[in-house]
Design an enzyme around this catalytic site. Structure first.
Site, PDB file in Angstrom:
ATOM      1  N   GLU A 495       0.845  -1.185   0.107  1.00 10.67           N
ATOM      2  CA  GLU A 495      -0.112  -0.005  -0.029  1.00 10.67           C
ATOM      3  C   GLU A 495       0.754   1.291  -0.117  1.00 10.67           C
ATOM      4  O   GLU A 495       0.339   2.237  -0.564  1.00 10.67           O
ATOM      5  CB  GLU A 495      -1.123   0.133   1.282  1.00 10.67           C
ATOM      6  CG  GLU A 495      -0.536   0.098   2.456  1.00 10.67           C
ATOM      7  CD  GLU A 495      -1.512   0.242   3.542  1.00 10.67           C
ATOM      8  OE1 GLU A 495      -2.637   0.669   3.289  1.00 10.67           O
ATOM      9  OE2 GLU A 495      -1.394  -0.342   4.660  1.00 10.67           O
ATOM     10  N   HIS A 511       2.703 -25.319  -2.099  1.00  8.57           N
ATOM     11  CA  HIS A 511       1.399 -25.379  -2.863  1.00  8.57           C
ATOM     12  C   HIS A 511       1.167 -24.439  -3.793  1.00  8.57           C
ATOM     13  O   HIS A 511       0.042 -24.137  -4.439  1.00  8.57           O
ATOM     14  CB  HIS A 511       0.026 -25.497  -2.050  1.00  8.57           C
ATOM     15  CG  HIS A 511       0.355 -26.610  -1.081  1.00  8.57           C
ATOM     16  ND1 HIS A 511       0.077 -27.887  -1.424  1.00  8.57           N
ATOM     17  CD2 HIS A 511       0.310 -26.510   0.586  1.00  8.57           C
ATOM     18  CE1 HIS A 511       0.392 -28.626  -0.237  1.00  8.57           C
ATOM     19  NE2 HIS A 511       0.492 -27.649   0.706  1.00  8.57           N
TER      20      HIS A 511
END
Ligand code: F6R
Length: 615
Positions: A495, A511
């Site tokens: 941000e 994963h």
């Protein structure tokens, strides 16, 4: 999201408005504008950009007015440009309006107005409203107050508005629904300040009235303040005393509010604990939720609703409440919760977390849960905010005003309140032993001092920031209590420095995200001692095997991770459940320095605003 300010009194209005807008600029900085009555004429100045641009635009031309309104914008309808900047004028040009919120049925209203011959100059929903008000005033032959009331009855959406009328320089009219509006009453009761929050008022008055939803206020130099609602019922103003001190609204020698607020954390956490954590007595007291203690102890389920950083604090809350108090917890983005027909009933407890207390989605989630009979508890920072007032009970975080758009001290204060709550409930419930409870209280009490120690690694973090400031991507990994911290670390970086960053539970990396790792990829890992330490060490090895750069947050004296990682940042040891309060601090500092080195506007990052009062 958008800041509004108004003044009516005996002092020159321009400095009051400009100073007020600068204080509210954290709410949006796409454009700024003011309207002031000078010599019986409404003078309007507005432009794209910041309050400083507006000051240059005015260039000393406003000197003598005593009544006016001002606005700093976060664009919703229409791009940020001069025309879309507020204030907006009615057809005759005699009425000007400033608005924070969204008029949802603006398209229908616009069509009706155009059919009746109105010429609209901007793309904004706000301009519709002032045309509508004047249209009603003319057609129905009613005064301005009645026209405002009638118009607001036909409006769907959120608004905090202030209207100035060239023909009535002794009066301002304001109204609100779902967006905040506070009225400060100056000396002698014939001087009034209106604003989105109390920060523009503190140096002038301590006496304030928070307007309620669907209320319309008239401030008049002679008759004072009167309030009625849009059903035309009179209301008695409830005057409250402000507790904010002026010094907390200044940078206090720091280059940015964000850096000041990071450094305030030892004090803000201490303030949050004060009077609540009683070491001598060995107890936790949260006065604001006392009446709901039993309900919490017997709760079958707790649901946290929040957005952004506050949502991540909620995730820490989930780990805390499940681990310590053994209460099943769900954490929901307020924006999803409100639209997904959640299964919720009278036995549920919903805890809403919000720094500003004004976030539109969180407010709507609370309203929904309330309508379904749930008990609502709030954890807010801004005293008197809409969420604080809407909840059944709650605890303030006492972090003091947070002005940097990126949330820092509010996060640690939220986690501190959640820790106090979870420990208190766990102890009452008997889900933790007396000795664990007392040990945890002692440890919690030492957190402010330990945050101080973390802040001492400032220079080292700056060096690390310098090495990775040009990265395009970054990965943040944590496990257990530090998984939400990884998410928060990634949010802080993206941000304010605009580097793409993702937070992951460390074990999930294999994963999918592991495919991203190469020698260019900085991976920030929270690898403090605790239940998952060995597992995280294995995850670091997996990153190193793919040539990723590891920057690890470790405990003092850890030689294992030091050997493996490219850089380490050492922090004091603490209980597993308190690690978020320490480990988030180096990540805040790192984001801060990276953003500064990249030349970004740290306190006012692009496209963002602090208080998200639109959905
Ligand atoms: C991030 C940040 C936002 C807020 C979010 C919720 O640094 O500040 O993600 O956390 O907009 O705001 P509040 O807590 O005011 O409801």
């Amino acid at each position: 999201m958008c800041g509004i300010v108004g003044y009516l009194g005996d002092n020159p209005v321009y400095p009051v408005l400009i100073k007020g807008l600068a204080r509210l600029e954290y709410r949006g900085y796409d454009s700024a504008g003011i309207s002031v009555i000078e010599n019986g004429k409404l003078e309007l100045y507005k432009c794209k950009g910041k309050v400083a641009d507006l000051e240059r635009h005015v260039n000393g031309k406003l000197q003598s007015g005593f009544v006016g309104i001002g606005h700093t914008r976060w664009a919703t309808h229409g791009p940020p440009n001069d025309v879309n900047a507020h204030p907006h004028a009615s057809d005759s040009g005699k009425l000007h309006i400033i608005h924070n919120g969204i008029i949802e049925n603006y398209a229908t209203l616009k069509e009706e107005l155009i059919n009746r011959g109105h010429v609209l100059k901007s793309d904004t929903d706000t301009e519709i409203l002032i045309h509508l008000i004047e249209d009603i005033q003319m057609r129905e032959r009613v005064d301005l107050l009645e026209a405002v009331r009638m118009a607001l009855n036909g409006v769907i959406g959120a608004y905090a508005i202030v209207i100035i009328d060239a023909d009535h320089p002794d009066t301002l009219i304001a109204a609100k629904k779902s967006s905040p509006l506070v009225i400060g009453i100056g000396e002698g009761h014939n001087e009034f300040y209106l604003a989105s929050d109390a920060t523009p008022l503190v140096e002038y008055t301590k006496n304030v009235v928070y307007l309620e939803d669907e209320e319309i206020a008239v401030v008049n130099r002679k008759t004072g303040l009167s309030i009625r609602n849009i059903k035309n019922q009179e209301k008695t103003p409830y005057i409250q005393e402000l507790e904010i001190q002026l010094e907390v609204l200044e940078k206090g020698g720091y280059d940015h509010f964000m850096l000041k607020e990071i450094n305030e954390q030892p004090a803000s956490i201490r303030d949050c604990l004060r009077g609540r954590l009683q070491l001598q007595k060995g107890s936790v007291t949260l006065g604001g939720i006392k009446d709901y203690e039993q309900k919490l102890v017997h709760a079958k389920r707790i649901i946290f609703v929040a957005c952004g950083t506050s949502y991540y604090a909620g995730l820490v809350g989930e780990y805390l409440f499940e681990d310590l108090a053994r209460i099943p917890v769900e954490v929901e983005y307020a924006s999803e919760f409100r639209y997904r027909n959640p299964i919720i009933g009278e036995n549920d407890i919903v805890i809403a977390i919000s720094q500003s207390g004004e976030t539109a989605d969180t407010l709507a989630a609370i309203e929904l849960a309330k309508a379904k009979g749930a008990t609502i508890i709030g954890i807010c920072n801004v005293v008197g905010s809409s969420i604080a007032r809407l909840t059944d009970a709650g605890s303030y975080t006492h972090a003091g005003p947070e002005i940097g758009v990126a949330s820092t001290k509010a996060f640690t204060a939220q986690v501190t309140v959640l820790t106090l709550m979870a420990l208190g409930i766990a102890h009452r419930k008997g889900s933790i032993s007396d000795s664990k409870f007392h040990r945890s209280l002692v440890e919690l009490d030492s957190i402010p001092e330990k945050v101080n120690q973390v802040l001492e690694v400032n220079a080292q973090i700056r060096d690390i920031a310098n090495i990775y400031k040009d990265a395009d991507n970054a990965l943040y990994l944590g496990r257990g209590f530090t998984y939400p911290v990884a998410l928060e670390g990634a949010l802080k970086l993206k941000e304010i420095s605009y580097i793409h960053a993702e937070g992951y539970p460390a074990a999930e990396m294999k994963h999918g995200p592991i495919a991203l790792i190469d020698e260019e990829m900085p991976v920030f890992v929270i690898a403090t001692k605790g239940a998952s330490y060995e597992k995280v060490v294995s995850n670091i090895q997996e990153v190193k095997a793919r040539k990723g750069k590891v920057i690890a947050i470790i405990n003092y004296g850890d030689t294992v991770v030091k050997e493996l990682a490219d850089h380490t940042i050492e922090i004091p040891e603490t209980d597993d459940c308190l690690v978020p309060l320490l480990s988030v601090v180096p990540l805040q500092l790192l984001s801060y320095y990276v953003a500064v080195m990249r030349g970004c506007n740290v306190d006012q990052p692009r496209n963002l605003a602090k208080s998200v009062t639109v959905e």
